[in-house]
Design an enzyme around this catalytic site. Structure first.
Site, PDB file in Angstrom:
ATOM      1  CG  HIS A 169      -0.528   1.521   1.224  1.00 33.57           C
ATOM      2  ND1 HIS A 169      -0.946   1.127  -0.029  1.00 33.57           N
ATOM      3  CD2 HIS A 169       0.832   1.563   1.176  1.00 33.57           C
ATOM      4  CE1 HIS A 169       0.127   0.940  -0.800  1.00 33.57           C
ATOM      5  NE2 HIS A 169       1.208   1.202  -0.099  1.00 33.57           N
ATOM      6  N   GLY A 205      -4.788  12.356  -4.163  1.00 34.03           N
ATOM      7  CA  GLY A 205      -3.679  11.590  -4.751  1.00 34.03           C
ATOM      8  C   GLY A 205      -3.805  10.102  -4.488  1.00 34.03           C
TER       9      GLY A 205
HETATM   10  C1  GRF Z   1      -5.069  -4.955   2.355  1.00 30.41           C
HETATM   11  O1  GRF Z   1      -3.729  -5.249   2.711  1.00 30.41           O
HETATM   12  C2  GRF Z   1      -5.152  -3.544   1.838  1.00 30.41           C
HETATM   13  O2  GRF Z   1      -4.314  -2.625   2.505  1.00 30.41           O
HETATM   14  C3  GRF Z   1      -4.647  -3.734   0.421  1.00 30.41           C
HETATM   15  O3  GRF Z   1      -5.207  -4.959  -0.013  1.00 30.41           O
HETATM   16  C4  GRF Z   1      -5.501  -5.747   1.132  1.00 30.41           C
HETATM   17  C5  GRF Z   1      -6.993  -5.985   1.144  1.00 30.41           C
HETATM   18  O4  GRF Z   1      -7.223  -7.041   1.986  1.00 30.41           O
HETATM   19  N1  GRF Z   1      -5.071  -2.641  -0.426  1.00 30.41           N
HETATM   20  P1  GRF Z   1      -8.757  -7.383   2.427  1.00 30.41           P
HETATM   21  O5  GRF Z   1      -9.630  -7.229   1.193  1.00 30.41           O
HETATM   22  O6  GRF Z   1      -9.123  -6.407   3.507  1.00 30.41           O
HETATM   23  O7  GRF Z   1      -8.662  -8.805   2.915  1.00 30.41           O
END
Ligand code: GRF
Length: 198
Positions: free
Chosen positions: A106, A140
């Site tokens: 995240h 969650g």
């Molecule tokens: C990452 O920062 C992930 O944490 C967030 O969206 C982005 C996805 O990037 N949920 P990618 O698809 O790995 O380039």
């Protein structure tokens, strides 16, 4: 360690795992890549690396429960030791969460700024430091036990895209390092505390 990686977008985190898994001694291999939609760069990255892919679209099922079950079945076919969500933009239901350990990444310092707009929310809040989190997925949204975190500075003039790119540069390194340590050293969870190493 057999990984199934789930993606929904550009797949830069997936690419980092694909690159790392080619190094002997990394300890983890991406055995398949799954997505909730077609036509994304993440699937193209897997195909270029010769890694099998599968797509399970919510729209192809009458209810979410059937999608949850179908996705868990597609994942299970690859007999993963660990499922990694790398920019996967759906909440995984009990069929997957209860069948496999799932690691998610995240782009914020949880518990701050969970959800689909963590970068935008941190920027709007005016934080001077944000970051990224690697954690276990539970029932969650971004609430599972935290495995690793790293900080990323916020600069005046940052917009969401600039800040997210700066976070992603750190995030992909944190994810590769964390998955590698889990593969080589193992892990244990007691309550909300995660320990790497046997
Ligand atoms: C990452 O920062 C992930 O944490 C967030 O969206 C982005 C996805 O990037 N949920 P990618 O698809 O790995 O380039």
């Amino acid at each position: 360690l057999r990984l199934v990686v789930l993606v929904s977008g550009s797949g830069t985190n997936l690419q980092a795992l694909l690159d790392a898994s080619r190094e002997s001694g990394y300890g983890a291999e991406v055995v398949a890549v799954g997505a909730d939609r077609t036509g994304i760069e993440g699937l193209a990255r897997a195909e270029r690396a010769g890694v099998p892919t599968f797509v399970e679209r919510l729209a192809d099922h009458p209810h979410r429960a059937e999608w949850d079950t179908a996705l868990a079945r597609r994942i299970g076919a690859w007999k993963p030791d660990l499922v990694v969500c790398a920019g996967f933009m759906k909440i995984l239901g009990p069929p997957t969460i209860e069948a496999f350990p799932v690691v998610n990444t995240h782009p914020a310092l949880l518990p701050a700024f969970p959800g689909a707009h963590g970068v935008r929310d941190a920027l709007a809040y005016g934080v001077r430091v944000t970051g990224c989190t690697v954690m276990f997925a539970d029932a969650g949204v971004d609430t599972g036990p935290i495995i690793a975190q790293e900080t990323v500075p916020v600069y005046d003039g940052d917009d969401e895209q600039l800040l997210h790119e700066r976070i992603k540069a750190v995030e992909r390194v944190l994810l590769v390092e964390t998955i590698g340590r889990m593969a080589r050293e193992g892990w244990s969870v007691s309550g909300r505390r995660v320990r790497l190493g046997g």
